[in-house]
Each structure stands twice: as structure tokens, then as C-alpha cells.
Write a protein that holds these residues in place. Structure first.
Motif, PDB file in Angstrom:
ATOM      1  N   ILE A 150       8.237 -16.672 -51.953  1.00 17.24           N
ATOM      2  CA  ILE A 150       8.587 -15.573 -51.299  1.00 17.24           C
ATOM      3  C   ILE A 150       7.584 -15.035 -50.206  1.00 17.24           C
ATOM      4  N   GLU A 206      14.720 -19.525 -48.469  1.00 14.70           N
ATOM      5  CA  GLU A 206      15.654 -18.857 -48.408  1.00 14.70           C
ATOM      6  C   GLU A 206      15.544 -17.554 -49.015  1.00 14.70           C
ATOM      7  N   ILE A 207      15.079 -16.525 -48.436  1.00 14.84           N
ATOM      8  CA  ILE A 207      14.632 -15.282 -49.126  1.00 14.84           C
ATOM      9  C   ILE A 207      15.645 -14.807 -50.411  1.00 14.84           C
ATOM     10  N   ALA A 208      17.171 -14.791 -49.779  1.00 18.82           N
ATOM     11  CA  ALA A 208      18.149 -14.141 -50.794  1.00 18.82           C
ATOM     12  C   ALA A 208      18.176 -15.229 -52.092  1.00 18.82           C
ATOM     13  N   VAL A 209      17.928 -16.368 -51.920  1.00 16.85           N
ATOM     14  CA  VAL A 209      17.953 -17.305 -53.124  1.00 16.85           C
ATOM     15  C   VAL A 209      16.738 -17.129 -53.790  1.00 16.85           C
ATOM     16  N   GLU A 210      15.504 -16.857 -53.194  1.00 19.66           N
ATOM     17  CA  GLU A 210      14.477 -16.635 -53.969  1.00 19.66           C
ATOM     18  C   GLU A 210      14.281 -15.244 -54.837  1.00 19.66           C
ATOM     19  N   GLN A 211      14.800 -14.180 -53.991  1.00 22.46           N
ATOM     20  CA  GLN A 211      14.997 -13.085 -54.802  1.00 22.46           C
ATOM     21  C   GLN A 211      15.820 -12.919 -55.980  1.00 22.46           C
ATOM     22  N   MET A 212      16.990 -13.866 -55.977  1.00 22.99           N
ATOM     23  CA  MET A 212      17.816 -13.749 -56.883  1.00 22.99           C
ATOM     24  C   MET A 212      17.346 -14.574 -58.197  1.00 22.99           C
ATOM     25  N   GLU A 213      16.343 -15.508 -57.873  1.00 28.11           N
ATOM     26  CA  GLU A 213      15.840 -16.382 -58.696  1.00 28.11           C
ATOM     27  C   GLU A 213      14.795 -15.810 -59.457  1.00 28.11           C
TER      28      GLU A 213
END
Length: 127
Positions: free
Chosen positions: A30, A91-98
């Protein structure tokens, strides 16, 4: 039958340490979301937990064999869903979800470990 303290909390403690390491890796992803050519990293939690707890097929036959909770060489690269022009695979959305999922699982592991220790304390006190 005698059960050691380490055996009674081993899985939860190993899980907690691996979750902490995974959180650090995702946080690094992130933090480098705007760094050109940065490649997002991660590892397979389940296989690392199996390796750390001795379920990976290789047994330690001597106390001098290397152990540990995480093999730095097992870090892989995350494959992006959408490619970036600057070569960055974060991919910020994927990283935030993870990161959110890992944090929730970290807290769950911590609660399980606390309950296990509380149960052991109750057994020791004879209550």
C-alpha cells in the motif's frame, strides 16, 4: 499424558506471527502504490502455516535443523487484474481488502490465543 505449553498454543501463536508478517507485507504494498515499477508481494498463508507447524511434509529430525515461522524466499508477486502504465502492480482496492481481511483474522487469532491461555490458567489454578 503431558502436554507442553508450546504444544497447547503452537498453532495459534504461529498463526499470529504469520498474520503479523503478512500485514507488514501488505502495508508495504500500500505504501508503494505510487512507486513506478514496484511489484506487489504476498505469500500463501495456508502453506506457510502448514510449513511452520510441521505439516508440510518435511520433518525436523534434529534440534539443530532450521525452523522458524516464515521463509522470506516464499514471497511471491501478486498478479494484477489491471495493468499499470508505470509498471506498478499494486492495486489499492485489492490491497486494502487483503489488509482488512488479514487484520480481522489477526484479531480472531489473538482472541483464540487469549482464550486458550485463559483455559490453561484455569486448569493450572484448579478452578
Amino acid at each position: 499424558m503431558t502436554v507442553s505449553f508450546a504444544d497447547s498454543i503452537g498453532l495459534h501463536a504461529q498463526s499470529l506471527m504469520l498474520r503479523e508478517k503478512r500485514g507488514e507485507i501488505i502495508a508495504s504494498n500500500i505504501a508503494n502504490a505510487a512507486t513506478p515499477n514496484f511489484k506487489a508481494r504476498d505469500f500463501d498463508f495456508e502453506s506457510e502455516l502448514a510449513r511452520a507447524t510441521g505439516d508440510a511434509g518435511l520433518a525436523r529430525t534434529d534440534a539443530r535443523h532450521l525452523g522458524g515461522t516464515f521463509a522470506e524466499g516464499n514471497l511471491g508477486y501478486r498478479v494484477p487484474l489491471n495493468s499499470s502504465l508505470d509498471g506498478n502492480t499494486v492495486e489499492i482496492a485489492v490491497e486494502q481488502m487483503e489488509f482488512a481481511e488479514n487484520t480481522l483474522r489477526y484479531q480472531t487469532s489473538l482472541q483464540l490465543l487469549n482464550r486458550r491461555i485463559s483455559g490453561l490458567m484455569t486448569a493450572i489454578k484448579g478452578e
